[in-house]
Design an enzyme around this catalytic site. Structure first.
Site, PDB file in Angstrom:
ATOM      1  N   PHE A  66      23.930   5.457 -15.160  1.00 21.80           N
ATOM      2  CA  PHE A  66      24.689   6.482 -14.253  1.00 21.80           C
ATOM      3  C   PHE A  66      25.371   5.454 -13.326  1.00 21.80           C
ATOM      4  O   PHE A  66      26.445   5.865 -12.744  1.00 21.80           O
ATOM      5  CB  PHE A  66      23.852   7.167 -13.407  1.00 21.80           C
ATOM      6  CG  PHE A  66      24.495   8.556 -12.662  1.00 21.80           C
ATOM      7  CD1 PHE A  66      24.538   9.592 -13.504  1.00 21.80           C
ATOM      8  CD2 PHE A  66      24.496   8.637 -11.416  1.00 21.80           C
ATOM      9  CE1 PHE A  66      25.185  10.688 -12.990  1.00 21.80           C
ATOM     10  CE2 PHE A  66      25.132   9.516 -10.807  1.00 21.80           C
ATOM     11  CZ  PHE A  66      25.433  10.579 -11.690  1.00 21.80           C
ATOM     12  N   VAL A  89      21.839   5.682 -23.219  1.00 23.93           N
ATOM     13  CA  VAL A  89      20.949   6.718 -22.841  1.00 23.93           C
ATOM     14  C   VAL A  89      20.490   7.493 -24.254  1.00 23.93           C
ATOM     15  O   VAL A  89      20.940   7.688 -25.128  1.00 23.93           O
ATOM     16  CB  VAL A  89      21.822   7.738 -22.187  1.00 23.93           C
ATOM     17  CG1 VAL A  89      20.989   8.855 -21.640  1.00 23.93           C
ATOM     18  CG2 VAL A  89      22.791   7.361 -21.210  1.00 23.93           C
ATOM     19  N   THR A  94      13.221  15.706 -21.340  1.00 31.10           N
ATOM     20  CA  THR A  94      13.720  16.665 -20.333  1.00 31.10           C
ATOM     21  C   THR A  94      15.367  16.931 -20.364  1.00 31.10           C
ATOM     22  O   THR A  94      15.795  16.014 -21.173  1.00 31.10           O
ATOM     23  CB  THR A  94      13.247  16.191 -18.917  1.00 31.10           C
ATOM     24  OG1 THR A  94      14.102  14.958 -18.668  1.00 31.10           O
ATOM     25  CG2 THR A  94      11.723  16.075 -18.850  1.00 31.10           C
ATOM     26  N   HIS A  96      17.124  15.569 -18.250  1.00 31.17           N
ATOM     27  CA  HIS A  96      17.920  14.571 -17.614  1.00 31.17           C
ATOM     28  C   HIS A  96      18.881  13.708 -18.522  1.00 31.17           C
ATOM     29  O   HIS A  96      20.001  13.342 -17.999  1.00 31.17           O
ATOM     30  CB  HIS A  96      16.696  13.527 -17.399  1.00 31.17           C
ATOM     31  CG  HIS A  96      17.243  12.150 -16.480  1.00 31.17           C
ATOM     32  ND1 HIS A  96      17.584  12.243 -15.217  1.00 31.17           N
ATOM     33  CD2 HIS A  96      17.349  10.966 -17.072  1.00 31.17           C
ATOM     34  CE1 HIS A  96      17.827  10.875 -14.984  1.00 31.17           C
ATOM     35  NE2 HIS A  96      17.780  10.303 -15.894  1.00 31.17           N
TER      36      HIS A  96
END
Length: 161
Positions: A66, A89, A94, A96
């Protein structure tokens, strides 16, 4: 895209512009560093192989994918011809993963729209660690290599436009 039929490290060197006068910024996420270091090695080695002087490479680390957006924005201000954003990533349990992938993709896209220095997307968004390994120097080659070639081509486009 890496598949069984496409190795990310395969390219025709005769089609690559002269990169000896270009300067590149590389922003690397420290999260999933085993993967991102493999991607960095692929990008670095490819840039050097294509005539880039090591003194014309600037590397910055950021904590996670990010943070690549801010790091690349600041790198665009460093008198470089192109920036490579390197991250990884990996899907977890989740949502996320979805938010980070969407945010990074849109943020880096925005940098390309707003600013004059191209940012190359070298962020793996894989379902599992094996997919990441396969694309950071494993059986599918190295997405870092592909990103370096894209950076050279985009630096050439920027200089000729």
């Amino acid at each position: 895209m890496a598949t069984a039929n496409k190795n990310l490290s395969d390219y025709d060197k005769t089609t690559i512009p002269d990169a000896s006068n270009f300067r590149f910024g590389i922003v690397v996420s420290e999260w999933n560093d085993t993967i991102t270091e493999g991607l960095y090695k692929g990008a670095y080695d490819t840039l050097i192989e294509n005539g880039v002087d090591p003194s014309n490479l600037k590397r910055w680390n950021v904590p996670g994918s990010f943070e690549l957006i801010y790091g690349c924005k600041k790198m665009q201000e460093q008198m470089v011809d192109a920036v490579i954003a390197i991250g990884s990533v990996i899907q977890g349990e989740t949502k996320h993963f979805d938010f980070v992938c969407e945010g990074v993709t849109q943020g880096l896209k925005d940098l390309n729209v707003i600013h004059d220095v191209p940012v190359i997307f070298c962020v793996l968004t894989d379902n599992n660690i094996q997919q990441s390994i396969d694309r950071s120097g494993g059986v599918h080659g190295n997405k870092g290599t592909e990103a370096a070639i894209a950076a050279i081509k985009m630096a050439e486009l920027r200089n000729n436009s």
